[in-house]
Design an enzyme around this catalytic site. Structure first.
Site, PDB file in Angstrom:
ATOM      1  N   TYR A 181     -39.898  36.995  -4.839  1.00  0.00           N
ATOM      2  CA  TYR A 181     -38.913  37.624  -5.712  1.00  0.00           C
ATOM      3  C   TYR A 181     -39.416  37.694  -7.154  1.00  0.00           C
ATOM      4  O   TYR A 181     -39.920  36.721  -7.713  1.00  0.00           O
ATOM      5  CB  TYR A 181     -37.586  36.847  -5.698  1.00  0.00           C
ATOM      6  CG  TYR A 181     -36.595  37.366  -6.721  1.00  0.00           C
ATOM      7  CD1 TYR A 181     -35.965  38.594  -6.528  1.00  0.00           C
ATOM      8  CD2 TYR A 181     -36.343  36.664  -7.896  1.00  0.00           C
ATOM      9  CE1 TYR A 181     -35.088  39.095  -7.467  1.00  0.00           C
ATOM     10  CE2 TYR A 181     -35.473  37.158  -8.850  1.00  0.00           C
ATOM     11  CZ  TYR A 181     -34.843  38.373  -8.633  1.00  0.00           C
ATOM     12  OH  TYR A 181     -33.983  38.868  -9.575  1.00  0.00           O
ATOM     13  N   HIS A 211     -33.443  47.070 -19.025  1.00  0.00           N
ATOM     14  CA  HIS A 211     -32.526  46.008 -19.437  1.00  0.00           C
ATOM     15  C   HIS A 211     -32.296  45.988 -20.954  1.00  0.00           C
ATOM     16  O   HIS A 211     -31.458  45.211 -21.437  1.00  0.00           O
ATOM     17  CB  HIS A 211     -33.066  44.645 -18.981  1.00  0.00           C
ATOM     18  CG  HIS A 211     -32.883  44.387 -17.517  1.00  0.00           C
ATOM     19  ND1 HIS A 211     -33.259  45.282 -16.552  1.00  0.00           N
ATOM     20  CD2 HIS A 211     -32.339  43.323 -16.844  1.00  0.00           C
ATOM     21  CE1 HIS A 211     -32.980  44.787 -15.348  1.00  0.00           C
ATOM     22  NE2 HIS A 211     -32.414  43.601 -15.509  1.00  0.00           N
ATOM     23  N   ASN A 324     -35.326  36.339 -18.771  1.00  0.00           N
ATOM     24  CA  ASN A 324     -34.390  35.499 -18.021  1.00  0.00           C
ATOM     25  C   ASN A 324     -34.199  34.175 -18.753  1.00  0.00           C
ATOM     26  O   ASN A 324     -35.164  33.448 -18.974  1.00  0.00           O
ATOM     27  CB  ASN A 324     -34.972  35.220 -16.623  1.00  0.00           C
ATOM     28  CG  ASN A 324     -33.981  35.527 -15.536  1.00  0.00           C
ATOM     29  OD1 ASN A 324     -32.780  35.453 -15.749  1.00  0.00           O
ATOM     30  ND2 ASN A 324     -34.492  35.869 -14.365  1.00  0.00           N
ATOM     31  N   TYR A 410       1.041  13.653 -42.882  1.00  0.00           N
ATOM     32  CA  TYR A 410      -0.007  13.581 -41.867  1.00  0.00           C
ATOM     33  C   TYR A 410      -1.312  14.236 -42.317  1.00  0.00           C
ATOM     34  O   TYR A 410      -2.401  13.761 -41.992  1.00  0.00           O
ATOM     35  CB  TYR A 410       0.458  14.277 -40.582  1.00  0.00           C
ATOM     36  CG  TYR A 410       1.458  13.506 -39.769  1.00  0.00           C
ATOM     37  CD1 TYR A 410       1.981  12.291 -40.198  1.00  0.00           C
ATOM     38  CD2 TYR A 410       1.881  14.004 -38.538  1.00  0.00           C
ATOM     39  CE1 TYR A 410       2.904  11.597 -39.438  1.00  0.00           C
ATOM     40  CE2 TYR A 410       2.805  13.312 -37.764  1.00  0.00           C
ATOM     41  CZ  TYR A 410       3.323  12.109 -38.222  1.00  0.00           C
ATOM     42  OH  TYR A 410       4.231  11.429 -37.470  1.00  0.00           O
ATOM     43  N   ARG A 413      -2.760  11.438 -44.458  1.00  0.00           N
ATOM     44  CA  ARG A 413      -2.887  10.133 -43.808  1.00  0.00           C
ATOM     45  C   ARG A 413      -3.727  10.187 -42.534  1.00  0.00           C
ATOM     46  O   ARG A 413      -4.432   9.229 -42.196  1.00  0.00           O
ATOM     47  CB  ARG A 413      -1.480   9.627 -43.473  1.00  0.00           C
ATOM     48  CG  ARG A 413      -1.457   8.205 -43.011  1.00  0.00           C
ATOM     49  CD  ARG A 413      -0.116   7.717 -42.463  1.00  0.00           C
ATOM     50  NE  ARG A 413       1.032   8.554 -42.691  1.00  0.00           N
ATOM     51  CZ  ARG A 413       2.126   8.539 -41.928  1.00  0.00           C
ATOM     52  NH1 ARG A 413       2.197   7.730 -40.892  1.00  0.00           N
ATOM     53  NH2 ARG A 413       3.144   9.331 -42.190  1.00  0.00           N
ATOM     54  N   PHE A 459     -30.682  29.922 -15.011  1.00  0.00           N
ATOM     55  CA  PHE A 459     -30.378  30.900 -16.060  1.00  0.00           C
ATOM     56  C   PHE A 459     -28.889  30.963 -16.383  1.00  0.00           C
ATOM     57  O   PHE A 459     -28.485  31.577 -17.367  1.00  0.00           O
ATOM     58  CB  PHE A 459     -30.830  32.301 -15.616  1.00  0.00           C
ATOM     59  CG  PHE A 459     -30.377  32.661 -14.224  1.00  0.00           C
ATOM     60  CD1 PHE A 459     -29.037  32.828 -13.921  1.00  0.00           C
ATOM     61  CD2 PHE A 459     -31.303  32.809 -13.200  1.00  0.00           C
ATOM     62  CE1 PHE A 459     -28.622  33.148 -12.637  1.00  0.00           C
ATOM     63  CE2 PHE A 459     -30.895  33.123 -11.911  1.00  0.00           C
ATOM     64  CZ  PHE A 459     -29.548  33.300 -11.633  1.00  0.00           C
ATOM     65  N   GLU A 544     -24.481  39.010  -8.817  1.00  0.00           N
ATOM     66  CA  GLU A 544     -24.211  38.103  -9.935  1.00  0.00           C
ATOM     67  C   GLU A 544     -22.692  38.067 -10.109  1.00  0.00           C
ATOM     68  O   GLU A 544     -22.131  38.671 -11.021  1.00  0.00           O
ATOM     69  CB  GLU A 544     -24.932  38.592 -11.191  1.00  0.00           C
ATOM     70  CG  GLU A 544     -26.446  38.605 -10.993  1.00  0.00           C
ATOM     71  CD  GLU A 544     -27.185  39.471 -12.008  1.00  0.00           C
ATOM     72  OE1 GLU A 544     -26.549  39.927 -12.981  1.00  0.00           O
ATOM     73  OE2 GLU A 544     -28.402  39.693 -11.818  1.00  0.00           O
TER      74      GLU A 544
END
Length: 645
Positions: A181, A211, A324, A410, A413, A459, A544
């Site tokens: 792959y 991409h 990646n 508050y 404090r 990834f 994905e």
């Protein structure tokens, strides 16, 4: 064979003439200015000397080489967009290896010069210090320093060996025609598609080009440097299978500050930050746009060549290895973390300043009180506030030890409890991000000692995404409580000070709208604190099918931190203004140092004026951690005193 005395003299004369002419030639070359000039989409290199003395002659020479018809033209420096006076001598308007763009009448300039990039170019100083990256020991602090351009990169010998061993595995896979792959197959849904050996380079090139699909404004030079440096660190781990030639080319580009155009939007944070890392790689390949302090925005190939570099040529798996990973999430997250840490510790000092100006008590910060609830962040904040408030070491003319209220609100404090969890959140996130910075996050990973590759999911950006969502929520609270303290300072029924901290109220509005700005930022933060990582959209044809949305988690964490800084800048100004009404009484020495620091950049508010520059000046003090530096020596003395008690 012998040479007569006259013959020898003749030889020496010839040599002397040759050396004389050579030295003249070398000298002439040394004083010539090399200019990279763009005409009609093409880049040319012109050597400016006797024949080319001014910008007009430079432009005419470039037009002649471009084969365009001569006519009217304009020129500008690419680095800062400054137009060139055509009659100006080259020595006056250009430096050696500058980049210039020329446009003919009727044409348009190619690239915008954004203010942030012009500012980065104007302040650039080439670093001389190096950091050795090994993929194992990078810190968030050093990554931010790399982003600021304070360091160059070199690789350790151990890292180089691991990279070479890893690459040998990939070369063997290719040689044996194995189907693996990302090396000899397509990607994602196309993982079952086998690609022939003669198409392996095209496979990697196509991956990066397809991409590169991000949108939005480009990352700033600082953030792009961080992204590139972190990618180098991950590749140096030796699990990615890149060649030393490619990695050294990337390191050289970083050291020359040659930075690709990387749009800030487009990653879902699973299969890593694919789009931004693809854009980062595209420029290194000599495609798309690239920026450097010398070139400004220009064609990537021209920028690389202009710096004596060559575009990288992707080998099998290298395109996948370079895009990646979780480096976009982690690099932006590191900046958010470091800024959060800086503002968190200064928030304690600003809160103490407000407490003093309101004549609050220091009893709520007692050491034994907080030891009874041993949360680390809470006890740290209580110590910081004790160390600058009235004590046996530091006296105050304002409070003078008297206190007529039972207890404070508050927001005064409970600073240790509220600020404390922000500090503990930062420590938690720092641990996760430091691990992520030094993790192998691409796919498949190469295990050289076993001679195999393994596909997995390192990834996936869920770790940094969740951590940065948590960071935004935790740090936001510093602004939330700060805004309430600003209200107490501005409201005369709560402060016993003039309304909105100004005399002649009505004629003057004072801090009225500065408080509104703080309220607006806090409200905006409430929306930004909605976690990005609770969302997921299936992508890549359902291969994905769960993603982290970590890119948005990182970007909004940065926005939240910036808003926190700005709100605390407003409180810092308001608290110092409140102290003006306590004069001639003075607060404690450390808090007086803070007041003097603020007054060195912002004068007291005696009547209305434009407020934004004051807020920005105070914000800059906090960004540069000047408030922290002002009180740190006093804290160290106080710590010694507590230890001796």
């Amino acid at each position: 064979m012998t040479i007569s005395r006259w013959g020898l003299a003749y030889v020496f004369k010839i040599i002397r003439i040759f050396l004389t002419h050579s030295s003249i030639l070398i000298f002439r070359l040394s004083i010539m200015t090399r200019v990279n000039i763009r005409v009609g989409g093409e880049w040319f290199v012109e050597m400016c000397g006797d024949a080319i003395r001014n910008a007009l002659q430079l432009g005419q020479a470039a037009i002649s080489r471009s084969n365009r018809v001569s006519g009217k033209f304009s020129m500008r420096r690419c680095a800062d967009g400054a137009p060139l006076d055509l009659d100006a001598p080259i020595s006056k308007v250009l430096h050696n290896n500058d980049f210039v763009e020329l446009v003919m009448e009727g044409d348009c300039w190619s690239y915008p010069t954004l203010p942030v990039f012009a500012a980065a170019q104007a302040t650039w100083k080439d670093p001389t210090e190096y950091i050795a990256l090994d993929g194992e020991s990078l810190t968030t602090e050093d990554l931010v320093r790399l982003g600021k351009g304070l360091l160059k990169i070199k690789l350790t010998k151990e890292a180089e060996k691991k990279v070479c061993d890893s690459r040998a595995v990939i070369d063997l896979i290719v040689k044996e025609n194995r189907v693996v792959y990302g090396i000899s197959t397509g990607f994602g849904k196309f993982a079952q598609t086998v690609v022939s050996n003669d198409q392996l380079k095209e496979l990697q090139d196509n991956l990066v080009r397809s991409h590169s699909a991000g949108v939005g404004a480009p990352l700033t030079p600082e953030r792009t440097r961080m992204l590139l440096a972190l990618r180098i660190n991950v590749l140096a781990k030796g699990y990615s299978g890149v060649s030393m030639e490619t990695l050294q080319g990337i390191v050289a580009a970083f050291n020359a500050s040659c930075l690709s155009w990387v749009p800030e939007k487009g990653t879902v944070g699973a299969c890593g930050d694919l789009a931004p890392l693809a854009h980062l790689t595209l420029g290194l390949m000599g495609e798309g746009l690239m920026w450097s302090p010398q070139s400004g925005w220009a064609d990537a190939k021209a920028v690389l060549l202009g710096h004596g570099l060559t575009p990288i040529i992707l080998k099998p798996k290298e395109g996948l290895a370079l895009i990646n990973g979780t480096q976009m999430i982690s690099s932006l997250g590191s900046e958010a973390l470091e800024r959060a840490q800086a503002i968190a510790r200064q928030a304690d000092i600003v809160a103490a300043l407000t407490l003093e100006s309101l004549k609050g008590t220091n009893k709520a910060f007692d050491k034994d009180l907080h030891a009874a609830k041993p949360q680390p962040g809470q006890n740290l904040v209580a110590f910081r506030m004790r160390s600058v408030l009235p004590s046996a070491l530091h006296s105050s003319e304002i409070t003078g030890g008297s206190y007529d209220r039972v207890q404070d609100a508050y927001t005064l404090r409970c600073c240790p409890q509220v600020h404390g969890i922000a500090n503990d959140t930062i420590a938690f996130v720092k641990k996760i991000l430091t691990t992520e910075l030094n993790s192998a996050t691409d796919n498949p990973l190469v295990f050289a000692e076993r001679g195999i590759t393994i596909s997995g999911g390192n990834f996936h950006g869920e770790y940094p995404a969740k951590a940065l969502d948590y960071l935004a929520i935790g740090v936001h609270e510093l602004a939330c409580i700060s805004e309430r303290r600003i209200e107490r300072l501005c409201n005369p029924s709560l402060s016993e000070l003039p309304a909105f901290l100004v005399n002649e109220g009505g004629l003057n509005s004072g801090f009225m709208i500065a408080h509104c700005t703080a309220a607006a930022l806090v409200s905006e933060n409430k929306g930004l604190c909605h976690p990005a990582s609770v969302d997921s959209l299936s992508t890549s044809a359902a291969t994905e099918d769960h993603v982290s949305m970590g890119g948005w988690a990182a970007r909004k964490a940065l926005r939240v931190v910036e808003h926190v800084e700005q709100v605390l800048a407003i409180e810092l100004l308001a608290a110092c203004q409140a102290l003006e009404f306590r004069l001639p009484q003075k607060t404690t020495p450390p808090l007086e140092e803070v007041r003097k620091l603020v007054r060195s950049v912002v004068r007291p508010w005696d009547k209305d004026r434009v407020m934004s520059p004051d807020i920005e000046a105070a914000h800059k003090l906090l960004l540069e951690e000047k408030v922290w530096e002002a009180v740190r020596p006093y804290m160290e003395k106080y710590e010694q005193m507590e230890r001796q008690q």
